[in-house]
Design an enzyme around this catalytic site. Structure first.
Site, PDB file in Angstrom:
ATOM      1  CD  GLU A  44      -2.977   1.025   2.573  1.00 18.26           C
ATOM      2  OE1 GLU A  44      -3.743   1.572   2.428  1.00 18.26           O
ATOM      3  OE2 GLU A  44      -2.134   0.462   3.523  1.00 18.26           O
ATOM      4  CE  LYS A 117      -7.695   0.609   3.171  1.00 15.10           C
ATOM      5  NZ  LYS A 117      -6.620   1.364   3.823  1.00 15.10           N
ATOM      6  CB  CYS A 157      -4.189  -1.885   4.374  1.00 12.78           C
ATOM      7  SG  CYS A 157      -3.375  -1.484   5.905  1.00 12.78           S
TER       8      CYS A 157
END
Length: 269
Positions: A44, A117, A157
Site C-alpha cells: 500500500e 479500497k 490493508c
C-alpha cells in the site's frame, strides 16, 4: 486448468518523494522476477507515504496516466510478470480526497484490473490519530481476477479485518493484501488476521507491507508474508525493504479442502 504459480511480495519503507520510492521499488521487483515470481505484489502507498495524510493528494494521478502507473506498466512489461500496485492515489474529482486504487498489470504491460479500497482505517490512541475518510473516497465493489493458479481476490490493508469481503468471492486460490499496517496494530493483529483469512477461505494469502520508519516518525509493522491454506506461514520478511517469494499450489488447496471441507459447509451466504 489451474497450475502451480510462484508469487512474490515486495516490502518497502516508502517516504514522501515519488521518484525515490519508485527507485527503491524497481530493484525489488527485479529481484522477485529473478527468483521466478510470475506475480509481484507491491505494498500500500508504495509510491508515496509522506509525513502528512494529505501528501498523497498532491501527487494524485489521472486514471490511466501518471508516473506511478507508468512504473507499474513498465515493470510488468520489462520483466514479463503480473505486477500489482498496492495502492495508487487516483483522482476522483474531489479536491480533498482520492481513490486508493490497487492496480493490476499483465506481463504485456496492459492494465487488467482496478480495485478501490472499500474499508477506511480509523484509529485513535495516545499520539496516534488516523482517519482515512478525510482523504480517501471508498470503493463500492469487490474485485477478483483469474490467474493460472486460480481465482485471486484484491484488497488493501484495513480490508483484511472484514471477512465478508473475501466471502463474496467463491472458490479463491489466493488473497492479496498490500498494506501499511501501523506498528501498534500490527503487533496485536497482523499475523492473527492474515492467518485467519487464509484458514477460513482455505486458500493462500500474500501480504506486501511497509516495514520501517517513515517521514514524521510513523512506524509501520512490516512482516510481509505468504500464508498457506492451513494457516502456516510459508515465508516472511520482518523489517526493512525485502522480498518474500513462495508458490501457490492448487494441489495443496485441494488436499486441505478434501481433509477438512469447511469451505463447502457454509450455511449463511
Amino acid at each position: 486448468m489451474t497450475r502451480r504459480m510462484r508469487v512474490a511480495a515486495v516490502q518497502m519503507v516508502a517516504g514522501g518523494d515519488v521518484a525515490a520510492n519508485l527507485a527503491q521499488a524497481g530493484p525489488l521487483v527485479a529481484e522477485a522476477a529473478r527468483r521466478g515470481a510470475e506475480l509481484v505484489l507491491l505494498p500500500e502507498w508504495f509510491g508515496i507515504l509522506g509525513a502528512r495524510a494529505t501528501d498523497k493528494l498532491v501527487v494524485r494521478e489521472r486514471d490511466g496516466d501518471g508516473p506511478q502507473q507508468s512504473f507499474l506498466a513498465d515493470c510488468a512489461r520489462r520483466h514479463g510478470v503480473c505486477v500489482v500496485g498496492g495502492s495508487v492515489p487516483i483522482d476522483v474529482g474531489d479536491a480533498h480526497r482520492v481513490a486508493s486504487a490497487c492496480l493490476v498489470y499483465g506481463p504485456d504491460g496492459a492494465r487488467t484490473a482496478r480495485y478501490d479500497k472499500m474499508h477506511l482505517f480509523e484509529f485513535r490512541d495516545g499520539g496516534e490519530d488516523y482517519d482515512e475518510s478525510r482523504t480517501i473516497l471508498p470503493g463500492t465493489s469487490p474485485v477478483a481476477i483469474d490467474l493460472p493458479c486460480g481465482r485471486v481476490a484484491l484488497s488493501i490493508c484495513y480490508d483484511v479485518r472484514f471477512p465478508e469481503l473475501y466471502r463474496s468471492h467463491p472458490d479463491l486460490a489466493l488473497i492479496l493484501v498490500p498494506a501499511a499496517f501501523t506498528a501498534r496494530t500490527g503487533v496485536a493483529h497482523w499475523d492473527l488476521l492474515l492467518r485467519a483469512r487464509a484458514v477460513e477461505n482455505q486458500c493462500y494469502l500474500l501480504a506486501a507491507a511497509q516495514g520501517g520508519i517513515h517521514p514524521g516518525g510513523r512506524r509501520t509493522y512490516g512482516h510481509s508474508m505468504l500464508v498457506d491454506p492451513w494457516g502456516d506461514v510459508v515465508a516472511r520478511h520482518a523489517d526493512g525493504p525485502g522480498v518474500v517469494v513462495g508458490d501457490i499450489d492448487p494441489a495443496r488447496i485441494a488436499e486441505i479442502r478434501t481433509k477438512l471441507p469447511a469451505v463447502f459447509h457454509r450455511v449463511l451466504r
